[in-house]
Write an enzyme that holds these catalytic residues in place. Sequence first.
Site, PDB file in Angstrom:
ATOM      1  N   TRP A  16       0.837  -1.215   0.000  1.00  0.00           N
ATOM      2  CA  TRP A  16       0.000   0.000   0.000  1.00  0.00           C
ATOM      3  C   TRP A  16       0.864   1.254   0.000  1.00  0.00           C
ATOM      4  O   TRP A  16       0.546   2.231  -0.692  1.00  0.00           O
ATOM      5  CB  TRP A  16      -0.978  -0.011   1.176  1.00  0.00           C
ATOM      6  CG  TRP A  16      -1.887  -1.198   1.130  1.00  0.00           C
ATOM      7  CD1 TRP A  16      -1.934  -2.237   2.021  1.00  0.00           C
ATOM      8  CD2 TRP A  16      -2.861  -1.508   0.104  1.00  0.00           C
ATOM      9  NE1 TRP A  16      -2.875  -3.151   1.622  1.00  0.00           N
ATOM     10  CE2 TRP A  16      -3.451  -2.742   0.465  1.00  0.00           C
ATOM     11  CE3 TRP A  16      -3.274  -0.869  -1.060  1.00  0.00           C
ATOM     12  CZ2 TRP A  16      -4.447  -3.348  -0.310  1.00  0.00           C
ATOM     13  CZ3 TRP A  16      -4.266  -1.469  -1.831  1.00  0.00           C
ATOM     14  CH2 TRP A  16      -4.839  -2.688  -1.449  1.00  0.00           C
ATOM     15  N   LYS A  33     -12.271  -2.177   6.597  1.00  0.00           N
ATOM     16  CA  LYS A  33     -11.502  -3.034   7.504  1.00  0.00           C
ATOM     17  C   LYS A  33     -11.941  -2.830   8.948  1.00  0.00           C
ATOM     18  O   LYS A  33     -12.542  -3.721   9.532  1.00  0.00           O
ATOM     19  CB  LYS A  33     -10.013  -2.788   7.319  1.00  0.00           C
ATOM     20  CG  LYS A  33      -9.512  -3.564   6.103  1.00  0.00           C
ATOM     21  CD  LYS A  33      -8.428  -2.900   5.343  1.00  0.00           C
ATOM     22  CE  LYS A  33      -8.227  -3.613   4.002  1.00  0.00           C
ATOM     23  NZ  LYS A  33      -7.514  -2.770   3.065  1.00  0.00           N
ATOM     24  N   ASP A  85      -1.878   6.610   6.085  1.00  0.00           N
ATOM     25  CA  ASP A  85      -2.875   5.629   5.668  1.00  0.00           C
ATOM     26  C   ASP A  85      -3.118   4.698   6.858  1.00  0.00           C
ATOM     27  O   ASP A  85      -2.262   3.899   7.211  1.00  0.00           O
ATOM     28  CB  ASP A  85      -2.331   4.844   4.455  1.00  0.00           C
ATOM     29  CG  ASP A  85      -3.279   3.736   3.989  1.00  0.00           C
ATOM     30  OD1 ASP A  85      -4.335   3.551   4.617  1.00  0.00           O
ATOM     31  OD2 ASP A  85      -2.944   3.075   2.982  1.00  0.00           O
TER      32      ASP A  85
HETATM   33  C1  PLP Z   1      -7.039  -2.204   2.013  1.00  0.00           C
HETATM   34  C2  PLP Z   1      -6.044  -1.129   2.111  1.00  0.00           C
HETATM   35  C3  PLP Z   1      -5.990  -0.095   1.159  1.00  0.00           C
HETATM   36  C4  PLP Z   1      -6.897  -0.043  -0.050  1.00  0.00           C
HETATM   37  O1  PLP Z   1      -8.145   0.409   0.315  1.00  0.00           O
HETATM   38  P1  PLP Z   1      -9.297   0.676  -0.760  1.00  0.00           P
HETATM   39  O2  PLP Z   1     -10.348   1.343   0.066  1.00  0.00           O
HETATM   40  O3  PLP Z   1      -9.706  -0.655  -1.292  1.00  0.00           O
HETATM   41  O4  PLP Z   1      -8.748   1.551  -1.822  1.00  0.00           O
HETATM   42  C5  PLP Z   1      -5.055   0.899   1.338  1.00  0.00           C
HETATM   43  N1  PLP Z   1      -4.218   0.894   2.385  1.00  0.00           N
HETATM   44  C6  PLP Z   1      -4.229  -0.084   3.302  1.00  0.00           C
HETATM   45  C7  PLP Z   1      -3.271  -0.040   4.457  1.00  0.00           C
HETATM   46  C8  PLP Z   1      -5.141  -1.126   3.197  1.00  0.00           C
HETATM   47  O5  PLP Z   1      -5.167  -2.106   4.114  1.00  0.00           O
END
Ligand code: PLP
Length: 352
Positions: free
Chosen positions: A101, A192, A168
């Site tokens: 990511w 998540k 993030d």
């Molecule tokens: C799942 C995830 C993403 C991607 O998220 P989307 O909402 O599907 O774009 C980005 N960063 C991390 C750390 C993730 O676990």
Amino acid sequence: MKKHNFYAGPAILPESVKKAASEAAYDYKGTGLSLMEVSHRGDDFVEILDNTEKYVRKLLKVSDDYAVLFLTGGASSQFYMTAFNLYNPDDKVGYVDTGTWSTKAIKEASAFADIETLASSKDKNFSYIPRGYKIPKDLKYLHLTSNNTIYGTQTKEWAKTSAPIICDMSSDIFSRELPLKKFGLIYAGAQKNVGLAGVTLVIVKKELLGKTEWHIPTMLDYRTHIAKNSSFNTPPVFSIYVTMLNLEWVLEQGGVKAMEKRNTAKAKLLYDEIDNNPLFVGTVAKEDRSPMNVTFLLKDNTKDAAFIKKCTEAGIVGIKGHRSVGGFRASMYNAMDISSTQVLVDVMKAFK
Ligand SMILES: *Cc1c(COP(=O)(O)O)cnc(C)c1O
């Protein structure tokens, strides 16, 4: 049979949230209408939106210096949106590469920004969090990924820098307490640890905005969504509702402090078994282990299928590791009860 949901995302939701969401999907609070078929400008949804923001602020102690936004496009859109709103030519911005990511965030920002990758753990398949790297003094911002969902590492000490951290937090927001002041912007896809796919939470310090030289397309400009209270265009109504329900549940449980305690207990239970059971081995540096996504291998991988079979028989789902690590990954987000972790540990013990 009761299922134990270890999926990495979309992920487990509390029982009470699923029930309330199911009811609202058919008849929202006796209105005779589904929440999916009412106006996003109506009183019912405006109240939901206000409550969701209120809960985010309460749980993470977010001051009025920050805006709380509910956007679309996933965390993946934030990879470029953050840079597009916060970077100016000649600025120095730093990124730390801790896996898939982060790598994607670097790629997207690099398309138009001159970024510096200050550290990377790629040399050891992202099995640790880099430490002690040099952070330039005049950095505009530092971009981090707090929890690396695929590799199973988590940032535990925040970088010592006066530059705002852009982070993030898709897979560990609301799982622990945060020194909010260190962050200029936090983003997280909801699917998540927050709620349902379709909504992306963004918490942004307002004073960082409006300093770019280029034209930002309306939908990509955070200021649009601040001015219109996340309703410039039709927001993902149902996803926001599930987020509200889930955050309400977190508050009822005692907030992020209680979540942290709960997540630490689950992590200890499972990591202790990985360390004490001679058949298994963890894949990441101990001090960087994530309580959210626990990655581990069978030392003899010819037994992988047999172990998955035992897990399935016990009602365990979503335990297969991501292809870039192999083996197994047990994702244990807020909503998972320790009794599910215990079921997995029991299967590991019996397998021995
Ligand atoms: C799942 C995830 C993403 C991607 O998220 P989307 O909402 O599907 O774009 C980005 N960063 C991390 C750390 C993730 O676990």
